[in-house]
Design an enzyme around this catalytic site. Structure first.
Site, PDB file in Angstrom:
ATOM      1  N   ALA A 319       0.830  -1.213   0.000  1.00 42.29           N
ATOM      2  CA  ALA A 319       0.000   0.000   0.000  1.00 42.29           C
ATOM      3  C   ALA A 319       0.858   1.254   0.000  1.00 42.29           C
ATOM      4  O   ALA A 319       0.690   2.148  -0.836  1.00 42.29           O
ATOM      5  CB  ALA A 319      -0.930  -0.021   1.206  1.00 42.29           C
ATOM      6  N   ASP A 345      10.417  -6.123  -3.267  1.00 37.30           N
ATOM      7  CA  ASP A 345       9.354  -6.741  -2.469  1.00 37.30           C
ATOM      8  C   ASP A 345       9.283  -8.202  -2.903  1.00 37.30           C
ATOM      9  O   ASP A 345       9.206  -8.492  -4.094  1.00 37.30           O
ATOM     10  CB  ASP A 345       8.007  -6.043  -2.718  1.00 37.30           C
ATOM     11  CG  ASP A 345       6.967  -6.403  -1.658  1.00 37.30           C
ATOM     12  OD1 ASP A 345       6.844  -7.606  -1.347  1.00 37.30           O
ATOM     13  OD2 ASP A 345       6.284  -5.497  -1.159  1.00 37.30           O
ATOM     14  N   ARG A 356      -6.528  -0.931  -1.642  1.00 39.43           N
ATOM     15  CA  ARG A 356      -5.689   0.228  -1.328  1.00 39.43           C
ATOM     16  C   ARG A 356      -4.375   0.265  -2.113  1.00 39.43           C
ATOM     17  O   ARG A 356      -3.705   1.280  -2.132  1.00 39.43           O
ATOM     18  CB  ARG A 356      -5.392   0.260   0.178  1.00 39.43           C
ATOM     19  CG  ARG A 356      -4.608  -0.933   0.637  1.00 39.43           C
ATOM     20  CD  ARG A 356      -4.706  -1.191   2.134  1.00 39.43           C
ATOM     21  NE  ARG A 356      -3.919  -2.352   2.527  1.00 39.43           N
ATOM     22  CZ  ARG A 356      -4.305  -3.611   2.347  1.00 39.43           C
ATOM     23  NH1 ARG A 356      -5.450  -3.874   1.773  1.00 39.43           N
ATOM     24  NH2 ARG A 356      -3.546  -4.610   2.731  1.00 39.43           N
ATOM     25  N   LYS A 369       4.624  -8.073  -6.875  1.00 37.98           N
ATOM     26  CA  LYS A 369       4.177  -6.710  -6.577  1.00 37.98           C
ATOM     27  C   LYS A 369       5.101  -5.657  -7.181  1.00 37.98           C
ATOM     28  O   LYS A 369       4.649  -4.698  -7.812  1.00 37.98           O
ATOM     29  CB  LYS A 369       4.093  -6.506  -5.064  1.00 37.98           C
ATOM     30  CG  LYS A 369       2.888  -7.120  -4.406  1.00 37.98           C
ATOM     31  CD  LYS A 369       2.816  -6.757  -2.924  1.00 37.98           C
ATOM     32  CE  LYS A 369       1.514  -7.254  -2.306  1.00 37.98           C
ATOM     33  NZ  LYS A 369       1.407  -6.891  -0.885  1.00 37.98           N
ATOM     34  N   ASP A 417       5.736  -3.442   6.528  1.00 39.78           N
ATOM     35  CA  ASP A 417       4.592  -3.734   7.392  1.00 39.78           C
ATOM     36  C   ASP A 417       4.985  -4.537   8.626  1.00 39.78           C
ATOM     37  O   ASP A 417       4.128  -5.137   9.261  1.00 39.78           O
ATOM     38  CB  ASP A 417       3.507  -4.485   6.604  1.00 39.78           C
ATOM     39  CG  ASP A 417       4.006  -5.834   6.077  1.00 39.78           C
ATOM     40  OD1 ASP A 417       5.181  -6.176   6.320  1.00 39.78           O
ATOM     41  OD2 ASP A 417       3.216  -6.548   5.427  1.00 39.78           O
ATOM     42  N   ASN A 418       6.285  -4.579   8.951  1.00 35.97           N
ATOM     43  CA  ASN A 418       6.683  -5.293  10.170  1.00 35.97           C
ATOM     44  C   ASN A 418       7.918  -4.643  10.775  1.00 35.97           C
ATOM     45  O   ASN A 418       8.757  -4.060  10.065  1.00 35.97           O
ATOM     46  CB  ASN A 418       6.923  -6.774   9.886  1.00 35.97           C
ATOM     47  CG  ASN A 418       8.136  -7.015   9.018  1.00 35.97           C
ATOM     48  OD1 ASN A 418       9.240  -7.170   9.523  1.00 35.97           O
ATOM     49  ND2 ASN A 418       7.945  -7.013   7.702  1.00 35.97           N
ATOM     50  N   CYS A 473      -1.817 -21.283  29.186  1.00 37.58           N
ATOM     51  CA  CYS A 473      -2.897 -21.936  29.948  1.00 37.58           C
ATOM     52  C   CYS A 473      -4.225 -21.213  29.743  1.00 37.58           C
ATOM     53  O   CYS A 473      -5.290 -21.835  29.738  1.00 37.58           O
ATOM     54  CB  CYS A 473      -2.535 -22.010  31.431  1.00 37.58           C
ATOM     55  SG  CYS A 473      -2.415 -20.408  32.243  1.00 37.58           S
TER      56      CYS A 473
END
Length: 897
Positions: A319, A345, A356, A369, A417-418, A473
């Protein structure tokens, strides 16, 4: 809604009056971009209702206690802070004892604290609180009364501020845009860029308007700002258009939906700091009959050449990457043979990207991309000199993005994005001292951060706290919200349909190698892997679709009945913990086993999705009747479900710090040996070449039953624990870990970054000229501030920051390196390459290495094979001064080629 972008003030007032008085009112938006200045005005009518002012999920809190007081004190469990604020309205549910509060009526909060609030109500005569309960924020609609443009021009009210260092700028721009409108009406043209005569005329007009502003009159209009405004007024610059396009686009959505708070009513913005630091020659601003004439009228033709000859690296082509490519193509950046844009990319286009990532179309799904994006951007500007790569920028691709590549760059733009990838690029930019323009979006929110060599701190200098993860747990036995149920469901999906079939195939590919690895591991995880493989190939093996239905029905019984019966047998409702407190106190929720019914659509949908996906893993054809609820119900009715009896002494994990719920056995090795023996016997019965088909979770295909199974798993588990269920779309959002993204925020973020790009490529700006931004289009909120400078370390007459790297060229020896440091007043006592020590002053034998070249020591001692593309290596040097104080010095780079 109606949006006007190029209209005289007189006409705008006329249209706004019509829209304001229309029944129902038509939302009127006026937007204007003039050079590095822009403004928006909104009028959504005399009475506009906002149904959701911020778009955030309602805050919730799990109640620990409620007092019988006037007013009452409500306390919450201390596992996480609550976000209620004074004045919020809340609704109570599931409160035990004090049932008067469960009437669904919103109640007001005051004295909100991280783990409590005061309830503005007398609970003295209510029932005594016994346990449980959830407080949920009740979001209230808000009604706004907009003024007409005609009235707001004279009485604008409070302007929406974006930059607190320019708190006096909006009133000035309010005058400037009115003065420009008068100028155009009088002389029937825009001011000429660089014309001092036109600038003086506009200043005079602005002063005349100011005199009639009454209480809103400025003491003095800043002539320098008005001069810049005049010179660039003919131009519409791409970054400004992108930014204001994003803002206005979101206002249109607000007008049509009532979601998010509208801009009320004027917003002005400028980026005058983007102008070159050296004075511009008026002749340099004249048009040259090119597509960039508007930009040249603001920055000059010499600066335009700088843009065209830039060497830029964009990391990511999603995006943000698409928006950046479009912006740079329109700005003419890297649009000459001397410039170059590299974009990389490793991802391919998916259907969900199309909302988008606007350079992509339906027919591009499945293609790379970066390649598609560059092709599309080249159609916007055929002169764009760009190369598309499909490499992930990481330590593994440093042969592609080598020293020479990094050294030739002018700017790096992140479109990631990370956080992991961002930190890697940040370290590379630090190392090679390259500007990094960072940005990110999250729904209606965005941020931009400028990382400028020697001027600002780097991206990794400050980190957000890690997201809080639910304990194992909690996920497995004690969920208390739908997120826990969905996280568990996603984990079960991957275990049953992806991990176990993959483990089966790994075992069948090489049984001896696989089993010997499990024997060597000899732990609970190895035991669990072998148990799952054996189950898949033995008692749970499916050969017909009816087998898959049987497996699914028994899974339902195991997950939603037997496990719950065992849990409540081990921990009855009245059990206590070691301190004597009730075991099932908040946030734990006491569960109830489900009884399967073919008449329950939720139960049957779970069986359908589970059976179809189980059949896929075994390569079993799916019959047409599998999707017919009546015929499926008939098939399910044939399944015989054995009775279940809870067992004594079953160990159920309750330790929140545990990282696994698989209990260790006293004799894991013995169990593993037995499992391997049974697997060997089982394998001999399989047909030759038998393999399973692992299924990778894919959230975007609505026909593959993946989300049907995950939603079914999560909602059945939610029923166990009396947690509200969710629809498939909400389940997809949470389990698919979808980061909300919208085109409006992306456009605004990239526009802001490109305004900073002007400054970086000019090269003469100070830290106070740059801007980091946080914005939230939902509120709306814009917060801009200059970046934080880097921490400075001092030693004698030397200073350095995280940006500095000390470089030694000409392939030095160890002695030359030590003497070079000695000249700086530093005594090196240890030199390392990675984990290998090359030199330590305490070891006499290391003195023999003095006349060896550092690169040879690395090859001989560290046993490192330096690749041909590597021209230097980095060593870590521990130093102290003459008074034996340790000194942290920059990284030392040794160039040997």
């Amino acid at each position: 809604a109606v949006v006007f972008t190029d209209i005289s003030l007189g006409k705008a007032i006329e249209f706004d009056d019509y829209c304001h008085n229309h029944q129902p009112p038509i939302s009127f938006i006026k937007a204007e971009v003039r050079g590095l200045f822009g403004g928006v005005f909104c009028d959504f009518g005399p009475k506009f209702t906002v149904v959701d002012v911020d778009g955030e999920e309602p805050h919730t809190g799990i109640i620990a206690s409620i007092s019988n007081d006037n007013p009452a004190l409500v306390s919450f469990v201390d596992d996480e802070r609550v976000e209620f604020q004074d004045g919020d309205l809340v609704v109570f549910s599931e409160v035990q004892g004090m049932k008067e509060l469960n009437d669904g009526k919103p109640r007001r909060v005051k004295n909100a604290r991280p783990y409590s609030f005061i309830l503005d109500e007398d609970t003295t005569n209510y029932g005594a609180y016994e346990g449980g309960g959830i407080a949920t924020q009740a979001k209230q609609p808000k009604t706004l009364h907009f003024k007409r443009l005609k009235d707001a021009l004279q009485d604008p009210g409070d302007f929406l501020l974006s930059d607190f260092s320019k708190f006096d700028r909006p009133p000035l721009l309010h005058l400037a845009f009115q003065a420009l409108d008068m100028f155009i009406c009088e002389v029937d043209r825009f001011p000429v860029a660089g014309s001092e005569e036109d600038a003086q005329k506009l200043v005079l007009l602005a002063n005349n308007i100011n005199e009639n502003m009454g209480d809103g009159r400025l003491q003095e209009a800043d002539k320098t700002v008005l001069r810049h405004f005049t010179f660039g007024s003919r131009a519409v610059l791409n970054p400004m258009a992108a930014m204001f396009g994003g803002i206005v686009g979101q206002e249109v959505v607000k007008a049509c939906s009532g979601k998010f708070h509208p801009l009320f009513q004027f917003f002005y913005f400028d980026s005058v700091e983007s102008l070159p630091t050296t004075p511009l020659d008026p002749t340099d601003l004249k048009p040259v009959n090119s597509r960039y004439d508007a930009q040249i009228s603001v920055f000059g033709s010499q600066f335009q050449k700088k843009l065209e000859q830039a060497n830029i690296f964009i990391v990511g082509s999603g995006a943000l990457g698409c928006e950046f490519l479009k912006n740079l193509a329109l700005m003419g950046v890297c649009c000459s043979n001397k410039g170059k844009l590299t974009i990389t990319d490793d991802d391919v286009i998916e259907k969900s990207n199309l909302s988008r990532q606007f350079l992509f179309r339906d027919w591009n799904i499945g293609q790379a991309k970066s390649t598609v994006a560059v092709t599309a951007a080249s159609s916007i500007n055929p002169h764009l000199h760009a190369e598309a790569l499909q490499n992930r920028a990481s330590a593994e691709t440093e042969n592609v993005f080598n020293d020479s590549f990094w050294e030739n760059l002018d700017v790096v733009i992140n479109a990631l994005d990370n956080v992991t990838a961002r930190l890697y690029i940040d370290q590379r930019c630090l190392y090679f001292q390259k500007p990094l323009l960072e940005s990110g979006t999250l729904g209606a929110k965005c941020n931009t951060q400028m990382v400028i060599p020697h001027l600002t701190e780097n991206y990794g200098a400050s980190r957000d706290p890690p997201e809080k993860q639910a304990p194992m747990c909690t996920l497995h036995s004690f969920p208390h919200n739908i997120d826990h149920c969905l996280t568990w469901a996603r984990s079960e999906f991957e275990g049953l349909l992806e991990k176990t079939p993959a483990e089966v195939n790994a075992y069948l590919s090489n049984p001896i190698e696989y089993t010997s690895a499990m024997e060597k591991a000899g732990d609970a995880q190895a035991r669990e892997n072998l148990e799952h493989i054996l189950n898949c190939l033995d008692e749970d093996k499916c050969e017909t679709f009816q087998d898959c239905i049987t497996w699914s029905r028994l899974k339902f019984e195991d997950y939603f009945s037997n496990r719950v019966k065992q849990l409540t047998f081990t921990f009855p409702e009245n059990s206590t913990n070691s301190s004597g407190a009730p075991f099932w106190s908040a946030p734990k929720r006491f569960p109830h086993a489900l009884e399967f019914s073919i008449d329950d659509p939720g139960h049957l949908n779970f069986i359908m999705a589970a059976s179809i996906l189980r059949a896929e893993t075994f390569g079993i054809p799916i019959p047409d009747w599998a999707k017919n609820p009546k015929k499926l119900a008939d098939a399910v009715s044939k399944v015989i479900v054995p009775d279940f009896q809870p067992k004594e002494g079953v160990n159920i994990a309750t330790d929140e710090k545990a990282t696994s719920t698989t209990p260790a056995s006293i004799d894991d090795a013995g169990v593993i040996d037995d499992l391997i023996r049974r697997l060997d016997e089982c394998q001999k019965k399989l047909p030759p070449g038998f393999r399973m088909n692992p299924i990778q979770f894919e959230k975007d295909d609505d026909t593959n039953y993946h989300m049907d199974l995950i939603a079914g798993l999560a909602n059945m588990r939610a029923r166990n624990y009396s947690i509200p269920e969710v629809d498939k779309l909400k389940a997809k959002f949470i389990a698919g870990r979808i980061i909300p993204a919208i085109a409006t925020t992306t456009a605004m973020a990239t526009g802001l970054v490109c305004l900073e790009l002007y400054k970086v490529l000019d090269g003469g700006h100070k830290v106070e000229d740059y801007r980091n931004t946080f914005a939230n289009l939902a509120l709306p909120l814009f917060s801009m501030a200059e970046p934080v400078p880097p921490k400075v370390i001092k030693h004698q007459n030397l200073t350095w920051t995280v940006w500095d790297r000390w470089i030694l060229k000409d392939n030095p020896t160890l002695r030359e390196l030590l003497n070079w440091l000695k000249d700086k007043g530093l005594n090196a006592y240890s030199i390392s390459y990675g984990a290998c020590m090359l030199y330590n002053s305490m070891f006499p034998r290391h003195k023999e290495r003095m006349d060896q070249r550092v690169v040879d020591l690395v090859r001989d001692i560290a046993k490192v094979d330096l690749p041909p593309y590597r021209r230097h290596l980095d060593v870590f040097v521990a130093c102290e001064d003459d008074e034996d104080n340790d000194i942290d010095i920059p990284q030392v780079s040794i160039y040997f080629r």
